[in-house]
Motif scaffolding. Sequence first.
Motif, PDB file in Angstrom:
ATOM      1  N   PRO A 111       1.026  -0.909  -0.003  1.00  0.00           N
ATOM      2  CA  PRO A 111       0.138   0.017   0.123  1.00  0.00           C
ATOM      3  C   PRO A 111       1.162   1.225  -0.232  1.00  0.00           C
ATOM      4  O   PRO A 111       1.327   1.398   0.831  1.00  0.00           O
ATOM      5  CB  PRO A 111      -0.602  -0.338   1.080  1.00  0.00           C
ATOM      6  CG  PRO A 111      -0.591  -1.468   1.528  1.00  0.00           C
ATOM      7  CD  PRO A 111       0.971  -2.346   0.805  1.00  0.00           C
TER       8      PRO A 111
ATOM      9  N   ALA B 135      -4.439   8.754   0.655  1.00  0.00           N
ATOM     10  CA  ALA B 135      -5.157   8.277   1.840  1.00  0.00           C
ATOM     11  C   ALA B 135      -6.753   7.310   1.215  1.00  0.00           C
ATOM     12  O   ALA B 135      -7.404   6.828   1.731  1.00  0.00           O
ATOM     13  CB  ALA B 135      -6.766   9.601   2.641  1.00  0.00           C
ATOM     14  N   GLY B 136      -6.207   6.350  -0.268  1.00  0.00           N
ATOM     15  CA  GLY B 136      -7.275   5.759  -1.003  1.00  0.00           C
ATOM     16  C   GLY B 136      -6.322   3.975  -0.691  1.00  0.00           C
ATOM     17  O   GLY B 136      -6.940   3.783  -1.903  1.00  0.00           O
ATOM     18  N   ASN B 137      -5.906   4.107   0.309  1.00  0.00           N
ATOM     19  CA  ASN B 137      -5.330   2.730   0.760  1.00  0.00           C
ATOM     20  C   ASN B 137      -4.912   2.230  -0.749  1.00  0.00           C
ATOM     21  O   ASN B 137      -5.305   0.960  -1.258  1.00  0.00           O
ATOM     22  CB  ASN B 137      -6.937   1.811   0.577  1.00  0.00           C
ATOM     23  CG  ASN B 137      -6.404   0.166   1.154  1.00  0.00           C
ATOM     24  OD1 ASN B 137      -5.365  -0.062   1.569  1.00  0.00           O
ATOM     25  ND2 ASN B 137      -6.660  -0.774   1.257  1.00  0.00           N
ATOM     26  N   MET B 138      -3.692   2.892  -2.364  1.00  0.00           N
ATOM     27  CA  MET B 138      -3.632   2.146  -3.159  1.00  0.00           C
ATOM     28  C   MET B 138      -2.541   1.170  -2.772  1.00  0.00           C
ATOM     29  O   MET B 138      -2.292   1.539  -1.953  1.00  0.00           O
ATOM     30  CB  MET B 138      -3.394   3.393  -4.130  1.00  0.00           C
ATOM     31  CG  MET B 138      -4.615   4.423  -4.463  1.00  0.00           C
ATOM     32  SD  MET B 138      -4.086   5.590  -5.492  1.00  0.00           S
ATOM     33  CE  MET B 138      -3.497   6.342  -3.952  1.00  0.00           C
TER      34      MET B 138
END
Lengths: 113, 114
Positions: free
Chosen positions: B93, B98-101
Amino acid sequence: NAGVTQTPKFRVLKTGQSMTLLCAQDMNHEYMYWYRQDPGMGLRLIHYSVGEGTTAKGEVPDGYNVSRLKKQNFLLGLESAAPSQTSVYFCASSYGTGGSEQYFGPGTRLTVT
Amino acid sequence: DQQVKQNSPSLSVQEGRISILNCDYTNSMFDYFLWYKKYPAEGPTFLISISSIKDKNEDGRFTVFLNKSAKHLSLHIVPSQPGDSAVYFCAAPNTNNAGNMLTFGGGTRLMVKP
């Protein structure tokens, strides 16, 4: 509980045509993602959404648009398809907390001639 | 610049032996890693993960080892079974969003011969 579903499974487009790929999830996940998979390159993030009504660009967003009008659906659009967009497209969803696993759909194989 | 790399595109192993799949990363800020397994015509499915506070995590036949100083992790499958034949991706990750990409490696195709 179907998990993550994608429509259609296969599609052939001519250069310049448009289409929309639909992703739906029934797990009440906040976060949703669109990836493309090309040989030897793993999965690359196109766009993502952290909640209904929000979208953001990923690693390879050019040529694509997305919308998240409902929490359970995430649409990927190609306005003018190009042969470079020939790929397998995967949708995924997750709860959203850091490191939480993503759940993937079965994929859509798109060929642009 | 690939931050997560799997340098072996394929691996062939005899049934019953150990399979070792390797993954290297460049971003020292990565603190959590995941392995996904993908069968043909299906989406990837989560297999096992490891936090950077550990150097090993085991789940049945699958063990992931993390060497933070070398920025290297490996997935061990013992004993290997024909049903393990699939493409394996390691992923991490991104820590600055904040996108948990997830950033994925290029994948390793494992073939387990009966």
